[in-house]
Design a protein around this motif. Structure first.
Motif, PDB file in Angstrom:
ATOM      1  N   ALA A   1     -10.371 -17.124 -31.962  1.00  0.00           N
ATOM      2  CA  ALA A   1     -10.866 -16.298 -33.062  1.00  0.00           C
ATOM      3  C   ALA A   1     -11.448 -17.192 -34.155  1.00  0.00           C
ATOM      4  CB  ALA A   1      -9.751 -15.432 -33.634  1.00  0.00           C
ATOM      5  N   LEU A   2     -10.742 -18.256 -34.447  1.00  0.00           N
ATOM      6  CA  LEU A   2     -11.201 -19.106 -35.550  1.00  0.00           C
ATOM      7  C   LEU A   2     -12.481 -19.854 -35.175  1.00  0.00           C
ATOM      8  CD1 LEU A   2      -7.695 -20.335 -36.757  1.00  0.00           C
ATOM      9  CD2 LEU A   2      -9.103 -18.485 -37.700  1.00  0.00           C
TER      10      LEU A   2
ATOM     11  N   LEU B   1     -14.937 -18.626 -33.906  1.00  0.00           N
ATOM     12  CA  LEU B   1     -16.056 -17.767 -34.288  1.00  0.00           C
ATOM     13  C   LEU B   1     -16.407 -17.926 -35.757  1.00  0.00           C
ATOM     14  CD1 LEU B   1     -14.919 -14.375 -32.687  1.00  0.00           C
ATOM     15  CD2 LEU B   1     -16.591 -15.972 -31.761  1.00  0.00           C
ATOM     16  N   MET B   2     -15.415 -18.420 -36.520  1.00  0.00           N
ATOM     17  CA  MET B   2     -15.516 -18.307 -37.981  1.00  0.00           C
ATOM     18  C   MET B   2     -15.909 -19.597 -38.703  1.00  0.00           C
ATOM     19  SD  MET B   2     -14.688 -15.172 -37.920  1.00  0.00           S
ATOM     20  CE  MET B   2     -14.839 -14.864 -39.684  1.00  0.00           C
ATOM     21  N   LYS B   3     -15.557 -20.743 -38.162  1.00  0.00           N
ATOM     22  CA  LYS B   3     -15.562 -21.925 -39.030  1.00  0.00           C
ATOM     23  C   LYS B   3     -16.746 -22.861 -38.831  1.00  0.00           C
ATOM     24  CE  LYS B   3     -12.305 -24.379 -36.037  1.00  0.00           C
ATOM     25  NZ  LYS B   3     -10.924 -24.835 -35.886  1.00  0.00           N
TER      26      LYS B   3
ATOM     27  N   ALA C   1      -2.294  -9.634 -35.583  1.00  0.00           N
ATOM     28  CA  ALA C   1      -2.072 -10.981 -36.091  1.00  0.00           C
ATOM     29  C   ALA C   1      -2.405 -11.011 -37.581  1.00  0.00           C
ATOM     30  CB  ALA C   1      -2.969 -11.955 -35.350  1.00  0.00           C
TER      31      ALA C   1
ATOM     32  N   GLY D   1      -3.145 -14.810 -24.570  1.00  0.00           N
ATOM     33  CA  GLY D   1      -3.067 -14.418 -25.980  1.00  0.00           C
ATOM     34  C   GLY D   1      -1.639 -14.117 -26.408  1.00  0.00           C
TER      35      GLY D   1
ATOM     36  N   LEU E   1      -5.098 -18.455 -31.128  1.00  0.00           N
ATOM     37  CA  LEU E   1      -5.863 -17.992 -32.287  1.00  0.00           C
ATOM     38  C   LEU E   1      -7.098 -18.843 -32.536  1.00  0.00           C
ATOM     39  CD1 LEU E   1      -3.380 -16.885 -35.022  1.00  0.00           C
ATOM     40  CD2 LEU E   1      -5.346 -15.637 -34.148  1.00  0.00           C
ATOM     41  N   ASN E   2      -7.104 -20.059 -32.007  1.00  0.00           N
ATOM     42  CA  ASN E   2      -8.271 -20.914 -32.204  1.00  0.00           C
ATOM     43  C   ASN E   2      -9.559 -20.285 -31.695  1.00  0.00           C
ATOM     44  OD1 ASN E   2      -6.497 -22.748 -33.204  1.00  0.00           O
ATOM     45  ND2 ASN E   2      -7.340 -24.485 -32.052  1.00  0.00           N
TER      46      ASN E   2
ATOM     47  N   ALA F   1     -13.357 -17.562 -44.821  1.00  0.00           N
ATOM     48  CA  ALA F   1     -12.844 -17.974 -43.510  1.00  0.00           C
ATOM     49  C   ALA F   1     -12.761 -16.796 -42.549  1.00  0.00           C
ATOM     50  CB  ALA F   1     -11.466 -18.619 -43.667  1.00  0.00           C
TER      51      ALA F   1
ATOM     52  N   PHE G   1      -4.199 -12.804 -39.774  1.00  0.00           N
ATOM     53  CA  PHE G   1      -5.179 -13.876 -39.860  1.00  0.00           C
ATOM     54  C   PHE G   1      -5.219 -14.494 -41.259  1.00  0.00           C
ATOM     55  CE2 PHE G   1      -6.689 -11.659 -36.065  1.00  0.00           C
ATOM     56  CZ  PHE G   1      -6.996 -12.718 -35.241  1.00  0.00           C
TER      57      PHE G   1
ATOM     58  N   SER H   1       1.783  -6.601 -32.336  1.00  0.00           N
ATOM     59  CA  SER H   1       1.221  -6.134 -33.600  1.00  0.00           C
ATOM     60  C   SER H   1       0.036  -7.014 -33.992  1.00  0.00           C
ATOM     61  CB  SER H   1       2.285  -6.195 -34.682  1.00  0.00           C
ATOM     62  OG  SER H   1       2.655  -7.534 -34.880  1.00  0.00           O
TER      63      SER H   1
ATOM     64  N   TYR I   1      -4.105  -9.833 -29.692  1.00  0.00           N
ATOM     65  CA  TYR I   1      -3.960  -9.914 -31.157  1.00  0.00           C
ATOM     66  C   TYR I   1      -4.344  -8.617 -31.837  1.00  0.00           C
ATOM     67  CZ  TYR I   1      -2.880 -14.786 -30.942  1.00  0.00           C
ATOM     68  OH  TYR I   1      -2.255 -15.964 -30.695  1.00  0.00           O
TER      69      TYR I   1
ATOM     70  N   ARG J   1     -17.786 -13.923 -41.961  1.00  0.00           N
ATOM     71  CA  ARG J   1     -18.866 -14.876 -41.787  1.00  0.00           C
ATOM     72  C   ARG J   1     -20.199 -14.203 -42.042  1.00  0.00           C
ATOM     73  NH1 ARG J   1     -19.681 -18.820 -36.597  1.00  0.00           N
ATOM     74  NH2 ARG J   1     -21.498 -19.693 -37.628  1.00  0.00           N
TER      75      ARG J   1
END
Lengths: 360, 360
Positions: A338-339, A341-343, B4, A282, A335-336, B189, B6, B2, A222, B192
């Protein structure tokens, strides 16, 4: 600029430590790391043997002084003896270093059990026993209950050690005598052996790191930036240390060579199988496609399955490992990871500094 | 492949957190990081102002919606107000974020002192005050003794944040109210905000990391391998945390984003000035030659001078920093930095796990 010849510099400046006491060291296994350690011990003046199960291979290495399969570009020390007689390799030795793949580790330890008298036993193997989730130190303790044991782990690419590039590792044991003996056997001006008494903590770094190399490869697909990579490394350390603490380890161990150090080296190696499998995943490929392209499987994938199951049993929160599992085995979008890490809300940076429950 | 997008994914999946309480946020300073934080707060629905001393620049950014000097490729949020009236920027605000270079930091804090009523004050600046060796939190505490304060630090390249790549940071404060307010203002989102109560620990990561970027660049000139780089990172963390503990910080903080995270990002950025100066020094050039080639100085060099002096005063063992000093200012060969990692005996891996004095 070409590589510096550290070996020459060390010799010129007289930096090699003094000769070692005449320890008798055996390495079981003829893979690249076992060979590199045996070579170091031999160069340090230890009476050193390397045991390889296959007699023809042992003889070939003994005669040619080259481990063609794993380290074809290096000539081994003249004094290093390569044998296939296990009894000879174990009897009357001081230190037994075991560098046998995790799936065969227990079997070899069982084989040497009747021959152990006063030797100390050290695992050089990074990994987890399939099905049982035991670490190599657990296996040694179970099979050789009265023998002093330890584990050696760190960011130690064998080829770089053979080239004489500066490197370091950690010897972890509850026995100070064992730690000192291993330092004497392996320490040199270009290979530094640090000590720890947190056996499980040191072992866990080496066992879990491959998970995050898969995630790092996925991130590379990514094209994520330095901010994201740094967050991945940090959150990886958070879940590794959380898991380790549940098993009685010290979270501070992860600040050391076997934790951050090995994780950094592993995640910075785009040529590793784990990283490459992650990269293919990926790009939207399935695990089967990724493994077919690589021609082999990646250890990190098995580790993900094992650690996810164990984390569930122990009720340890490991969002990156779980997200990787879902991507690989449950068709979740890559992508989950990466997400993941965030949510997870506004949590603590290091929960051993500011506990989550203190946060509103 | 390329990058992503996000931002799109987050919108599609409805992952943006709920609207924030209507906080009034001011950022002092119009550099790249201050601008990125102001933009995040504005996007989060905060009433946000950015203060820039120079009236013409403020007006230009206010009208063009672009910070041409620092972030020329990004359009700023419509709601972000850019002003040059300090009184307007401070009065009746909730959170003041200070992103002013360390040499001007105290002066600006002194200027706003008479205008502070119930605002909280947070430093976004990484660095050490020249001569005094005070950190930015010390300056705030000295100049605004009754004001709740905090520091924000992490691996946060402004450009990547503006691009919407996932990133994280740490807000450290003894005030839970302040931590929560800053999280509300900046958390989203894709960005963080983690919490910590170890102000000096978090601040020290950001202040010291540049030293090791110089060392990493030097290593690159010698083409060292992954083992050596990992050892450098680990020994850097060992000396950073040793230094921080002497100042009352918690060593575990270095396991987090502001420690390992920021160090990893900094040492992995071959384009940074610190890395490049290190590279030139590693090639045998003098500091003067290196700085001339780069056209500017590198912050890490000043940090080395400051930290070496302070470490001597506090009697903290910092072999990498001292070896760098000797290379840069005392004509020692650059290889000494590599050798400084190696020649200090058989010590503990993480001294907070196994104290050195317990080692024979």
């Amino acid at each position: 600029m070409s590589q510096a010849n550290f070996t020459e510099i060390v010799q010129e400046q007289g930096l090699e430590p003094e000769a070692k006491p005449h320890l008798r060291v055996t390495v079981l296994g003829g893979g690249s790391f076992g060979t590199a350690m045996a070579n170091l011990a031999a160069r340090n003046g230890c009476d050193t043997m390397m045991w390889i199960r296959d007699a023809a291979s042992a003889t070939e290495i003994q005669n040619s002084r080259v481990n063609k399969r794993y380290l074809p570009d290096f000539t081994l020390e003249q004094s290093l003896k390569v044998v296939s007689d296990l009894e000879l390799a174990i009897r009357d030795r001081d230190i037994i270093l075991i560098a046998i793949p995790s799936h065969a580790f227990r079997h070899v330890v069982q084989q040497i059990a009747p021959m152990i008298t006063a030797q100390v036993v050290v695992s050089l193997t990074k990994g987890i026993e399939k099905d049982t989730f035991y670490f190599m130190s657990d296996i040694i303790r179970q099979e050789l209950p009265e023998v002093p044991y330890g584990v050696l782990s760190g960011p130690n690419l064998a080829k770089e050690i053979m080239q004489g590039m500066p490197a370091g590792t950690v010897i972890a044991s509850h026995s100070e005598q064992l730690r000192v003996a291993v330092q004497h056997a392996l320490h040199s001006a270009l290979f530094r052996v640090f000590a720890s008494d947190d056996v499980h903590g040191v072992e866990l770094g080496g066992a879990l790191k491959n998970i995050y190399a898969v995630a790092m490869g996925m991130g590379a697909a990514y094209n994520v930036g330095e901010n994201s990579k740094s967050m991945l490394i940090t959150r990886a350390l958070a879940e590794m240390s959380r898991f380790a603490v549940k098993l009685g380890a010290n979270p501070l161990t992860f600040l050391g060579l076997s934790g951050v150090g090995d994780l950094f080296a592993t995640c910075n190696s785009p040529l590793s199988r784990n990283y490459q499998v992650g990269y293919a995943l990926g790009q939207g490929k399935s695990l089967q496609q990724a493994v077919e392209e690589l021609g082999q499987t990646a250890e990190g994938i098995n580790t993900i399955v094992q650690v996810r199951a164990r984390a569930e049993e122990l009720d340890v929160y490991m969002p990156i490992t779980c997200a990787l599992y879902e991507v690989i085995f449950e068709h979740a979008p890559p992508l989950n990871v990466a997400l993941s890490l965030m949510k997870n809300g506004n949590r603590s940076d290091v929960e051993f500094v500011l506990p989550h429950q203190q946060l509103s």
